[in-house]
Design a protein around this motif. Structure first.
Motif, PDB file in Angstrom:
ATOM      1  N   GLN A  56       0.828  -1.208   0.000  1.00  5.99           N
ATOM      2  CA  GLN A  56       0.000   0.000   0.000  1.00  5.99           C
ATOM      3  C   GLN A  56       0.859   1.252   0.000  1.00  5.99           C
ATOM      4  O   GLN A  56       0.493   2.269  -0.586  1.00  5.99           O
ATOM      5  CB  GLN A  56      -0.931  -0.007   1.210  1.00  5.99           C
ATOM      6  CG  GLN A  56      -1.978   1.103   1.199  1.00  5.99           C
ATOM      7  CD  GLN A  56      -2.902   1.028  -0.014  1.00  5.99           C
ATOM      8  OE1 GLN A  56      -3.453  -0.012  -0.318  1.00  5.99           O
ATOM      9  NE2 GLN A  56      -3.057   2.153  -0.730  1.00  5.99           N
ATOM     10  N   ASP A  57       2.051   1.156   0.658  1.00  3.66           N
ATOM     11  CA  ASP A  57       2.963   2.306   0.653  1.00  3.66           C
ATOM     12  C   ASP A  57       3.446   2.601  -0.769  1.00  3.66           C
ATOM     13  O   ASP A  57       3.567   3.761  -1.168  1.00  3.66           O
ATOM     14  CB  ASP A  57       4.170   2.026   1.568  1.00  3.66           C
ATOM     15  CG  ASP A  57       3.763   1.935   3.037  1.00  3.66           C
ATOM     16  OD1 ASP A  57       2.698   2.500   3.379  1.00  3.66           O
ATOM     17  OD2 ASP A  57       4.497   1.308   3.813  1.00  3.66           O
ATOM     18  N   ASP A  60       0.667   4.336  -2.528  1.00  2.23           N
ATOM     19  CA  ASP A  60       0.521   5.728  -2.052  1.00  2.23           C
ATOM     20  C   ASP A  60       1.611   6.630  -2.618  1.00  2.23           C
ATOM     21  O   ASP A  60       1.365   7.818  -2.870  1.00  2.23           O
ATOM     22  CB  ASP A  60       0.555   5.760  -0.526  1.00  2.23           C
ATOM     23  CG  ASP A  60      -0.650   5.064   0.096  1.00  2.23           C
ATOM     24  OD1 ASP A  60      -1.668   4.891  -0.640  1.00  2.23           O
ATOM     25  OD2 ASP A  60      -0.583   4.679   1.276  1.00  2.23           O
ATOM     26  N   GLU A  61       2.785   6.086  -2.808  1.00  2.76           N
ATOM     27  CA  GLU A  61       3.899   6.882  -3.329  1.00  2.76           C
ATOM     28  C   GLU A  61       3.887   6.957  -4.866  1.00  2.76           C
ATOM     29  O   GLU A  61       4.740   7.619  -5.456  1.00  2.76           O
ATOM     30  CB  GLU A  61       5.232   6.274  -2.866  1.00  2.76           C
ATOM     31  CG  GLU A  61       5.447   6.398  -1.356  1.00  2.76           C
ATOM     32  CD  GLU A  61       6.693   5.657  -0.897  1.00  2.76           C
ATOM     33  OE1 GLU A  61       7.499   5.275  -1.768  1.00  2.76           O
ATOM     34  OE2 GLU A  61       6.865   5.484   0.334  1.00  2.76           O
TER      35      GLU A  61
END
Length: 470
Positions: A56-57, A60-61
């Motif tokens: 998920q990171d 998001d990035e």
């Protein structure tokens, strides 16, 4: 990498690392445990930026637009998605859940393929297919050219000269006039010229000027507008000059064309435009004209039966196809050519004895190549023997239209001292009379003699032969 060292053997690690496909392993919490070198090569994402991080990171990035692993963990089934990478790559990602004995997902194994490369390969395959189609098309065109050339048997120097002349004029768009007796193979020369011309991908349209009634010939050649005459199509009809656009129009038996149509043909050759029957608007045409005749157009011009100006327009490039009696070296090769065609068409394998072949060579063949082909095919199909003798031929010839002894020329040259032309005309009269005696109509007699009805009528008039007197 430490995870694999603890959990799997070095051999298993080497197998995964040697894969051309990208491989990523994710745990049940969505943490990346491993990625092989191929994944970095495909996506441009380094292991140090991905391994140990939550998917998920990465989303998001903006490093990836979506994750198949997170969806597999959520939906509890294998999935495949198209994923966009921050590097601009587009990849096909398939995720497969790895479960324990209780059915709980322990890990997700992902296989990654470069869609950019696949798309490029697909484009290359499409281009290769186009090239293949182009090559096949060129091969077909080459085959058609070769077939046209192979269809002409030219062993005699006189016929070789004809073929060489035809090939030379093929690339020129000037009108060609092919002259020669009936049955010598004029149409084969027409096919050869067209196939080797720069118009070979356009139509070759044929019309026999002596086989169509005068009142219909004009509409066939020039077309007509709607309602121009009784029975005309309400849509009108394009003529053969329009149908042959960009291609070749073959006017066979041009000597039979009526004088009033010769005027219109002359205008086409001068202006390259036609006007349909009932029309007023000229239509431009781009067509090459090849004409052929078995008549002596010089004599017809002198007699006022053929326009002199049209003759000179058509006779820009003259080609004379000699009769078979003037190219004896072609006779035996033609026999073998026809035997080969019969073998492939009917599955019948025949040969002729030496005396039979010599008799073919000695005969004058007034019907030329067409007569030779007819006799070879007839004898090959009717004589049920692999090796056909001169006796077999004579037996079969007696059952046909007329008996034509194949040693006619040899015997008569010894006995007669008449000029050759007179002997040929005498023999021709005999054939015509026997045909008219055997068949009830002039049309049927002409068909049996393999000549046009108009040609037979002219010869009957020449020799003063009356059907009613038979």
């Amino acid at each position: 990498m430490s995870y694999l060292k603890n959990q799997e053997s070095d051999e298993f690690t080497q197998i995964i690392n040697s894969s051309f496909d990208g491989i990523v392993i994710v745990d049940a919490n969505g943490i990346i445990l491993f990625q092989n070198p191929a994944y970095e090569k495909i996506t441009g994402l380094k292991a140090k930026d991905c391994v140990g991080r939550h998917l998920q990171d990465l989303i998001d990035e903006g490093m990836i637009d979506q994750s198949v692993s997170l969806r597999v963990l959520q939906e509890q089934k294998p999935l495949t998605i198209v994923q966009k990478i921050i590097t601009g790559k587009k990849v096909l990602v398939s995720g497969v859940p790895i479960m324990d004995t209780a059915g709980n997902i322990q890990k997700v194994m992902c296989n990654i393929r470069d869609l950019t490369t696949l798309n490029q390969l697909e484009k290359e395959i499409i281009e290769l297919e186009k090239q293949n189609q182009r090559v096949n098309r060129e091969l077909e065109e080459l085959k058609e050219k070769q077939d046209a050339k192979n269809a002409i048997v030219a062993h005699d120097p006189k016929m070789k000269a004809v073929v060489e002349r035809a090939l030379r004029v093929a690339q020129i768009n000037s009108a060609v006039l092919i002259q020669g007796e009936s049955g010598v193979g004029k149409e084969g020369i027409v096919n050869l010229i067209h196939q080797y011309s720069n118009r070979n991908d356009k139509p070759l349209v044929r019309i026999n000027c002596g086989a169509i009634p005068e009142q219909l010939l004009e509409s066939e050649l020039f077309g007509y507008e709607s309602g121009s005459f009784t029975g005309a199509s309400h849509k009108g009809k394009p003529g053969l000059f329009e149908v042959a656009s960009k291609g070749t129009l073959f006017l066979d038996e041009i000597g039979e064309m009526p004088l009033q149509l010769q005027v219109k043909l002359l205008r086409v050759l001068q202006e390259y435009e036609i006007t349909r029957i009932g029309g007023v608007k000229p239509i431009k045409v781009d067509v090459r004209i090849i004409a052929a005749t078995n008549r002596n157009l010089d004599d017809m011009v002198a007699e006022g039966k053929f326009r002199e100006d049209l003759y000179y327009r058509l006779n820009i490039i003259p080609i004379y196809v000699p009769p078979l009696r003037e190219r004896k070296d072609d006779i035996i090769p033609l026999v073998y050519h026809f035997l080969n065609k019969i073998k492939h068409t009917y599955g019948v394998n025949r040969m002729f004895t030496r005396d039979a072949l010599e008799s073919f060579r000695q005969y004058d063949w007034p019907g030329n190549v067409r007569e030779l082909q007819n006799l070879v095919e007839r004898v090959s199909l009717m004589v049920n023997k692999p090796l056909i003798s001169l006796t077999d031929i004579k037996k079969e010839v007696k059952t046909g239209l007329v008996q034509r002894p194949l040693n006619h020329t040899v015997d008569h040259v010894k006995k007669e001292f008449l000029p050759l032309k007179e002997q040929v005309e005498e023999f021709e009269q005999t054939l015509i009379k026997k045909a008219l005696e055997q068949f009830p109509s002039i049309r049927q007699a002409a068909k049996a003699l393999q000549i046009d009805q108009s040609t037979l009528l002219r010869k009957m008039q020449k020799y003063q032969i009356q059907k009613d007197a038979m």
